[in-house]
Design a protein around this motif. Structure first.
Motif, short mmCIF file in Angstrom:
data_model
loop_
_atom_site.label_atom_id
_atom_site.label_comp_id
_atom_site.label_asym_id
_atom_site.label_seq_id
_atom_site.Cartn_x
_atom_site.Cartn_y
_atom_site.Cartn_z
N ILE A 149 4.01 3.58 -5.40
CA ILE A 149 2.61 3.19 -5.41
C ILE A 149 1.75 4.34 -5.95
O ILE A 149 1.93 5.50 -5.59
N GLY A 150 0.84 4.01 -6.83
CA GLY A 150 -0.02 5.01 -7.45
C GLY A 150 0.42 5.34 -8.86
O GLY A 150 -0.40 5.67 -9.71
N ASP B 14 -0.64 10.44 -10.41
CA ASP B 14 -1.13 10.63 -9.05
C ASP B 14 -1.34 12.10 -8.70
O ASP B 14 -1.83 12.43 -7.62
N ASP C 10 0.09 -3.91 -8.62
CA ASP C 10 -0.68 -4.07 -7.40
C ASP C 10 -0.15 -5.25 -6.59
O ASP C 10 0.08 -6.34 -7.11
N SER D 170 -2.85 4.96 -2.64
CA SER D 170 -3.33 4.73 -4.00
C SER D 170 -4.84 4.69 -4.16
O SER D 170 -5.33 4.53 -5.27
#
Length: 348
Positions: A46-47, A51, A80, A211
């Motif tokens: 995630i991200g 990041d 997402d 995120s």
């Protein structure tokens, strides 16, 4: 020739076709085969890349392998709101395209790797931060995050003037609790009078706490309002929001995973990043890719702790490097952990 192909869940079939057409060094493999180590892939957490932390450290390992080992690298970005089925599809396409190894960045890939790895027995699958899913062709890359976090706690307690420090975790999972546990223990062992403010941004199954920078920024501001003057964020991309808030308040940040003082995206706030708890994800990824290319693929648990410099505190900020008494306390604690004199907790 080396090329990075970015794949997302949306349109993954066409991306896989593009891989087979543009890839240099191998055709698509069937379910029983793997490449000779000339192609490697990482699937981001995630991200995604950018990041300034966890995912970027994994990318650095892939980039190093491209340069030093002459392999072709592929990257796969998360979508997402995706679920395990999306991860299964992503890993399947990466393996089917001849990548070996295929590395899932983060514990969220465990269910997908459990399903996909048996279908590609000649492909090595790596997973970072998870040891729960095992197999003959699975490499579990894990770190003693609690040990590095203990050292961060020592540093935080030594530099705090308000006797209040903060911890921000992205999502309340057992992994992030290791960061919290080590940090609090390090603080309290150094100065029991220092108050620690722990806070998590989201709870599973909501992983948005890794995120969303705005969540990190708001959490940091709340802790600053409670007089915290050192804040340690283990929150992925969301941590960048915390770093911004703390920097603007003129207080100290402690970064995570990568040496965040060195991250270009955080350059405006670097002076506030006292140190970072680093995990040697870059070398872990590189080592796994190299092992496959050498024909001796790593499998099973591969653990990185203080004893192997797999976790550490960065010294990039000159202000931190000049704090001789703090460095001495950190070095003493590090040696005592390595010698077994200090056992660091893995849960708060």
């Amino acid at each position: 020739m080396r090329r990075i192909t970015r794949i997302t869940t949306v349109g993954i079939a066409s991306a896989a076709l593009a891989l087979s057409v543009t890839a240099c060094g191998g055709n698509s493999s069937d379910a029983g085969s793997g490449s000779d180590g000339d192609k490697a892939a990482i699937a981001y957490d995630i991200g995604g890349r950018g990041d300034q932390s966890f995912n970027d450290a994994a990318y650095a390992g892939l980039a190093k392998a491209e340069k030093d080992l002459d392999i072709q690298g592929s990257e796969a970005e998360p979508s997402d709101g995706e679920g395990d089925a999306d991860k299964v599809q992503r890993l399947t396409e990466l393996a089917r395209s001849g990548n070996n190894p295929v590395i899932g960045v983060g514990f969220a890939y465990a269910p997908a790797i459990k399903k996909v790895a048996p279908k590609f027995p000649k492909t090595t699958f790596g997973i970072i931060d998870d040891a729960s899913v095992t197999g003959e062709n699975i490499a579990n890359i894990v770190f003693n995050e609690e040990q590095g976090s203990y050292l961060a706690g020592v540093a935080a307690a030594k530099v705090s003037k308000s006797k209040t420090v903060g911890f921000i975790g992205g999502v309340e999972t057992p992994l992030i609790k290791k960061f919290e546990a080590g940090f609090i223990q390090g603080v309290k062992d150094t100065d029991a009078s220092v108050n620690v403010l722990p806070q998590y941004l989201t709870q599973p199954p909501d992983f948005g706490g890794f995120s969303k920078p705005d969540l990190g920024k708001a959490a940091a501001q709340g802790q600053l309002d409670k007089k915290a003057d050192v804040i340690y964020s283990a929150a992925g991309l969301a941590g960048s929001g915390a770093i911004e808030a703390v920097s603007k308040a003129g207080k100290w940040n402690i970064g995570v995973d990568s040496d965040q003082y060195q991250q270009k995206g955080l350059a405006p706030y670097k002076a506030s990043i006292l140190t970072s708890v680093t995990k040697d994800i870059e070398d872990a990824v590189f080592n796994l890719i190299k092992s496959v290319k050498d024909g001796k693929p790593e499998t099973g648990e591969i653990r990185y702790g203080l004893d192997k410099n797999g976790v550490a505190l960065s010294m990039s900020n000159p202000a931190f490097a000049d704090m001789k008494d703090v460095i001495a306390a950190v070095d003493k604690a590090k040696q005592e952990i390595i010698d077994g004199k200090i056992t660091v907790k893995t849960a708060p």
